[in-house]
Design a protein around this motif. Structure first.
Motif, short mmCIF file in Angstrom:
data_model
loop_
_atom_site.label_atom_id
_atom_site.label_comp_id
_atom_site.label_asym_id
_atom_site.label_seq_id
_atom_site.Cartn_x
_atom_site.Cartn_y
_atom_site.Cartn_z
N TRP A 1 0.85 -1.19 0.00
CA TRP A 1 0.00 0.00 0.00
C TRP A 1 0.89 1.24 0.00
CZ3 TRP A 1 -5.01 -1.34 -0.44
CH2 TRP A 1 -5.43 -2.56 0.07
N ARG A 2 0.37 2.33 -0.54
CA ARG A 2 1.14 3.58 -0.55
C ARG A 2 0.63 4.50 0.54
NH1 ARG A 2 1.18 8.43 -3.96
NH2 ARG A 2 -0.67 7.63 -5.03
N ASN A 3 1.54 4.93 1.41
CA ASN A 3 1.16 5.84 2.48
C ASN A 3 2.36 6.72 2.81
OD1 ASN A 3 0.13 7.19 4.64
ND2 ASN A 3 -0.33 5.39 5.89
N THR A 4 2.35 7.92 2.30
CA THR A 4 3.48 8.82 2.53
C THR A 4 3.47 9.40 3.94
OG1 THR A 4 2.20 10.67 1.60
CG2 THR A 4 3.64 9.45 0.09
N CYS A 5 2.44 9.09 4.73
CA CYS A 5 2.36 9.57 6.11
C CYS A 5 2.74 8.50 7.12
CB CYS A 5 0.94 10.04 6.44
SG CYS A 5 0.41 11.48 5.51
N GLY A 6 2.86 7.26 6.71
CA GLY A 6 3.13 6.20 7.68
C GLY A 6 2.99 4.84 7.05
N VAL A 7 2.54 3.89 7.86
CA VAL A 7 2.45 2.50 7.42
C VAL A 7 1.00 2.04 7.51
CG1 VAL A 7 3.19 0.12 7.89
CG2 VAL A 7 4.78 2.04 8.24
N VAL A 8 0.55 1.31 6.49
CA VAL A 8 -0.78 0.72 6.50
C VAL A 8 -0.74 -0.59 7.26
CG1 VAL A 8 -2.62 -0.23 5.07
CG2 VAL A 8 -1.41 1.83 4.34
N THR A 9 -1.71 -0.81 8.13
CA THR A 9 -1.74 -2.02 8.94
C THR A 9 -2.93 -2.89 8.57
OG1 THR A 9 -3.03 -0.94 10.68
CG2 THR A 9 -0.64 -0.84 10.87
N GLY A 10 -2.76 -4.19 8.75
CA GLY A 10 -3.85 -5.13 8.52
C GLY A 10 -3.74 -5.79 7.16
N GLY A 11 -4.59 -6.76 6.95
CA GLY A 11 -4.62 -7.46 5.68
C GLY A 11 -5.84 -8.34 5.59
N TYR A 12 -6.15 -8.77 4.36
CA TYR A 12 -7.27 -9.70 4.13
C TYR A 12 -6.69 -10.87 3.35
CZ TYR A 12 -10.68 -6.35 5.83
OH TYR A 12 -11.40 -5.51 6.62
N ASN A 13 -6.42 -11.96 4.05
CA ASN A 13 -5.80 -13.11 3.42
C ASN A 13 -5.89 -14.29 4.39
OD1 ASN A 13 -4.22 -15.02 2.19
ND2 ASN A 13 -2.54 -13.63 1.68
N THR A 14 -6.75 -15.24 4.06
CA THR A 14 -6.95 -16.37 4.94
C THR A 14 -5.65 -17.12 5.22
OG1 THR A 14 -9.19 -16.62 4.09
CG2 THR A 14 -8.27 -18.49 5.28
N ALA A 15 -4.79 -17.19 4.23
CA ALA A 15 -3.55 -17.94 4.40
C ALA A 15 -2.67 -17.33 5.48
CB ALA A 15 -2.79 -17.98 3.07
N GLU A 16 -2.80 -16.04 5.71
CA GLU A 16 -1.97 -15.39 6.72
C GLU A 16 -2.77 -15.03 7.96
OE1 GLU A 16 0.76 -12.40 5.40
OE2 GLU A 16 0.59 -13.01 3.32
N LYS A 17 -3.89 -15.68 8.15
CA LYS A 17 -4.76 -15.33 9.28
C LYS A 17 -4.03 -15.48 10.60
CE LYS A 17 -9.45 -15.93 11.02
NZ LYS A 17 -10.74 -16.63 10.83
N GLY A 18 -3.14 -16.47 10.70
CA GLY A 18 -2.39 -16.66 11.93
C GLY A 18 -1.49 -15.49 12.25
N LEU A 19 -1.18 -14.67 11.26
CA LEU A 19 -0.34 -13.50 11.47
C LEU A 19 -1.17 -12.25 11.74
CD1 LEU A 19 2.28 -14.10 8.61
CD2 LEU A 19 2.49 -14.66 11.04
N GLY A 20 -2.45 -12.41 11.87
CA GLY A 20 -3.30 -11.27 12.18
C GLY A 20 -4.14 -10.78 11.04
N ALA A 21 -4.12 -11.45 9.91
CA ALA A 21 -4.94 -11.04 8.77
C ALA A 21 -6.38 -11.49 8.98
CB ALA A 21 -4.39 -11.64 7.48
N ALA A 22 -7.28 -10.80 8.31
CA ALA A 22 -8.70 -11.13 8.41
C ALA A 22 -9.06 -12.18 7.37
CB ALA A 22 -9.53 -9.87 8.21
N ASP A 23 -10.34 -12.59 7.41
CA ASP A 23 -10.84 -13.45 6.34
C ASP A 23 -10.72 -12.72 5.01
OD1 ASP A 23 -11.54 -15.48 8.05
OD2 ASP A 23 -13.56 -14.70 8.37
N ASP A 24 -10.83 -13.46 3.93
CA ASP A 24 -10.82 -12.82 2.61
C ASP A 24 -11.88 -11.73 2.56
OD1 ASP A 24 -8.89 -14.60 1.96
OD2 ASP A 24 -10.09 -15.76 0.54
N LEU A 25 -11.57 -10.66 1.84
CA LEU A 25 -12.50 -9.55 1.67
C LEU A 25 -13.75 -10.04 0.96
CD1 LEU A 25 -12.63 -6.46 2.11
CD2 LEU A 25 -11.75 -6.21 -0.21
N GLN A 26 -14.92 -9.65 1.47
CA GLN A 26 -16.16 -10.16 0.93
C GLN A 26 -17.15 -9.04 0.65
OE1 GLN A 26 -17.73 -13.77 2.79
NE2 GLN A 26 -15.84 -13.94 3.98
N ASN A 27 -17.99 -9.26 -0.33
CA ASN A 27 -19.06 -8.34 -0.68
C ASN A 27 -20.39 -8.89 -0.20
OD1 ASN A 27 -17.32 -6.58 -2.09
ND2 ASN A 27 -17.44 -7.90 -3.92
N ALA A 28 -21.41 -8.07 -0.29
CA ALA A 28 -22.74 -8.49 0.14
C ALA A 28 -23.36 -9.48 -0.83
CB ALA A 28 -23.66 -7.28 0.30
#
Length: 763
Positions: free
Chosen positions: A454-481
């Motif tokens: 991600w691009r952030n000239t003010c700092g660092v973006v935190t978080g993620g959406y990736n089931t494979a990395e859920k153990g590292l703090g990522a959320a479930d895959d991004l989902q729509n309605a």
């Protein structure tokens, strides 16, 4: 053996009483000399040395106005509420019935216009009466006024225990001091001023202070319109407000009233025929209770409470909380607010209908602001302030932050998760960076790993959406309605259909620093304060940190008032105006006190605001907002834009939108405790919901309110965005069968909502 008293001088004997009283009189010394001087001499310029003792009015009797009621008014001048420590409305002498003036003088001080503050004839009469075993007072109206002023000052300073009452805890020294001050008072003020002051300060029982409040409470009239029997009754009450109370002791009140009438007749103040008619009149009251505070507001108790907190938190009204409370509850202020009673009534109707009887205590709020001024037009919620059978009662304001910007309490809920109503701000930054709303992005991408660039000239973006990395703090895959939207589409289509994956695909091409600046510019902030482990407030209005990915979809609580003001920025061609509630404050003299004024600033480029307005109209025309029933976009002939929003567990649902002249946030959700109760598989107002979405209940509240109120505030067309934002052509209408606008949805409800939500992922 105890020493026997000389029976000749025993104070229990008649002669003893006389000598006792004369002994006290002898102590008066120079004071007695002053008492014997006629009123004219006391006020003259040739006063003797003994009278010069009274030339200066002591500081202890600076006759400030007594405690008066404060009034909170709507924008049209109608009364919202009355605030008071003592129920009192000061009126000039000429606005009092002549009957009350004559009645009070007749019964309390028949020589009022003849003495100089102390009635020596009355004192001698009291001596004789007391000597005969019938205790009788000799205080003049001036002395009584002195006593009331001193006590009023003590009460205002919180020294209630020091209050001195006639015949109860008043000693010889107190009486001498009172006499001295009465003489000084007569030298400084006219008889008319003293009588006016007395009638405005004296207590009439039942929380009625002063003749105006007493007239309203006991007879539902004004001091000016008191009849002879009414005036005589009230004049009699002041001697013993409880004993002569016409409600609890009507026989005592009549006896006392008739005595007053008899004295008026004997003193030539009324004719025999007037006396006969008045005495024949039964004691009848027509009570108008004095209901103090925002809890008894005629309309908008939560708005009233918000206004009250703004004033109590304002250092311009006193150096500390006690001083500010004294100023507001005792100062006789007139507070004019921004509230539109007509709009408020409609807002109240909508929130009341949202959940009906509401045994499960779901909350509803509608708040609206005027974009070009920031004036709060309405603020309603579906609760009652005071407990009542079968009603959801709460004194928490669902529409506002927990604290003000300085960390002072606002008595607010602190907001709720805004869900997809946050998406327009990412869309605004997309336009701000010079991109076209008809640019196609890949809405099929559902995984953003923790190391995504991600691009952030003010700092660092935190978080993620990736089931494979859920153990590292990522959320479930991004989902729509809806399943049918994992595909490429324009950014505009992604916004009006509220597609999560498109918002993320857009953000992936943006500088998060720009998104943050956009959110900050329109006044968005958290509704709850940031605190340390001990609960101490670190920051009253923390930023909504847009570098936390979940905040792109509205995971951080913010208040309805904050959301309405943010959307108002788009309506106001990019200018943000701080919300205001108070336009004028005057004291009892008419002097102006600090109020609020419109404070606006450039926040968003005008062309960006116009682009957002274009897109928000499409939300209602063909997107997620088209499911609102009744449909606001088809039942009116004016332009309007809005965005729906729903938290992930359906416990917080929204519609926020605007015309050019009015911006409104409608919220429905869980206002209790941690606000984590899911809005799923529940019955509201007799209808079952698998999951509440923004369009279902908040939507009709918004639609009905804006259809009725917005025309009064201006519904001009929104200025068109520049052609480069449209990419040379408007985005095509969405005709995909699985579109939320056309996907064979459950019946969209009229207010209050109903129907089943077949989606388990929220917009």
């Amino acid at each position: 053996m105890a020493t026997r008293k000389n029976p000749l001088f025993d104070t229990a004997t008649t002669l003893g009483k006389i000598f006792g009283f004369l002994g006290v009189s002898a102590v008066c010394g120079v004071l007695v000399a002053g008492l014997l001087v006629p009123a004219a001499a006391v006020s003259g310029s040739t006063a003797s040395g003994s009278i010069q003792f009274f030339d200066t009015l002591p500081a202890e009797l600076q006759v400030d106005p007594p405690s008066q009621s404060t009034t909170i008014l709507a924008a049209d001048g109608s009364r919202i509420a009355t605030l008071f420590a003592e129920n009192r409305t000061r009126v000039p002498l000429e606005q009092m019935s002549p009957f009350i003036k004559e009645a009070v003088i007749a019964v309390e001080d028949s020589r009022f216009y003849d003495h100089g503050g102390i009635d020596t004839t009355g004192i001698m009469r009291a001596i004789v009466s007391t000597a005969r075993g019938n205790k009788q007072g000799a205080s003049t109206i001036t002395q009584q006024y002195v006593n009331n002023v001193i006590n009023e000052s003590l009460v205002a300073e919180g020294k209630d225990a020091d209050v001195k009452l006639n015949g109860v805890n008043k000693g010889v020294g107190d009486k001498l001091r009172e006499m001295k001050l009465a003489i000084a008072l007569e030298k400084k003020f006219s008889k008319e001023q003293i009588l006016e002051g007395y009638l405005n300060i004296v207590f009439f029982n039942r929380d009625a202070y002063g003749i105006e409040a007493a007239s309203k409470f006991f007879f539902s009239t004004t001091a000016k319109d008191l009849t002879l029997p009414q005036a005589a009754l009230l004049a009699g009450v002041v001697n013993s407000p409880s004993f002569y109370d016409p409600i609890s002791n009507p026989d005592n009140a009549k006896q006392r009233r008739d005595l007053v009438l008899k004295l008026m007749l004997q003193q030539g103040k009324i004719a025999q025929a007037d006396y006969d008619a008045a005495v024949a009149t039964p004691v009848e009251t027509k009570v108008t209770p004095a209901r103090q505070g925002c809890a008894y507001a005629s309309t908008a108790p939560y708005f009233c409470d918000y206004v009250l907190h703004l004033l109590l938190n304002n250092p311009a009204y006193g150096a500390d909380a006690a001083e500010r409370e004294k100023k507001i509850f005792r100062g006789g202020l007139t507070i004019t607010t921004t509230l539109d009673p007509s709009a408020q009534n409609i807002a109240q109707q909508q929130v009341d209908a949202s959940a009906g009887a509401n045994p499960d205590k779901w909350g509803a709020s509608v708040v609206s602001v005027q974009p070009n001024t920031g004036k709060i037009i309405s603020m309603a919620q579906n609760t009652v302030w005071l407990p009542a059978d079968g009603k959801f009662d709460s004194n928490i304001n669902f529409a506002v932050d927990k604290l003000d910007e300085n960390g002072n309490d606002l008595n607010g809920l602190g907001g709720a998760q805004p869900g997809s109503t946050m998406k327009p701000f990412t869309f605004a930054e997309w336009l701000n960076e010079g991109k076209s709303m008809n640019t196609v992005v890949n809405g099929a991408v559902r995984r953003y790993p923790l190391n995504f660039q991600w691009r952030n000239t003010c700092g660092v973006v935190t978080g993620g959406y990736n089931t494979a990395e859920k153990g590292l703090g990522a959320a479930d895959d991004l989902q729509n309605a809806e399943e049918g939207y994992y595909r490429p589409m324009t950014v505009l289509q992604g916004l009006f259909n509220s597609i999560n994956t498109v918002t993320f695909a857009s953000a992936a091409q943006l500088d998060f620093c720009g998104i943050q600046k956009m959110v900050d510019a329109v006044g968005l902030h958290q509704g709850l304060p940031q605190t340390d482990s001990s609960g101490k407030v670190i920051e009253a209005h923390p930023k909504i940190d847009m570098s936390t990915l979940a905040n792109l979809l509205g995971s951080t609580q913010t208040s309805p008032l904050t959301m309405a003001s943010a959307f108002a920025t788009f309506a106001n061609d990019g200018k943000f105006c701080e919300p205001i509630a108070i336009t004028s404050v005057t004291d009892h003299t008419g002097a102006q006190l600090p109020a609020q004024s419109s404070s606006c600033r450039d926040a968003v480029k005008p062309e960006v605001a116009r682009g957002v307005n274009y897109a928000l109209q499409e939300v209602l025309n063909q997107g997620s907002g088209s499911l609102i029933q009744p449909r606001i976009s088809t039942r009116t002939n004016f332009p309007i834009g809005a965005k729906t929003g729903t938290s992930n567990n359906n416990g917080s649902t929204w519609v926020v939108g605007h015309t050019t002249g009015l911006a409104t946030a409608a919220w429905f959700g869980d206002p209790l405790g941690t606000q984590l109760r899911p809005g799923q598989n529940i019955t509201v107002n007799g209808k079952f919901y698998r999951g509440i979405d923004g369009y279902m209940i908040a939507g009709p509240m918004f639609s009905n309110y804006m259809a009725s109120v917005a025309p009064a505030y201006g519904t001009n067309p929104f200025p068109a965005p520049p052609s480069n934002m449209l990419g040379g052509a408007p985005a095509p209408r969405n005709t995909t069968p699985s579109s939320p606008a056309t996907a064979n949805p459950a019946p969209a409800p009229s207010n209050p909502g109903g129907g089943n939500n077949n989606s388990d992922k929220k917009d």
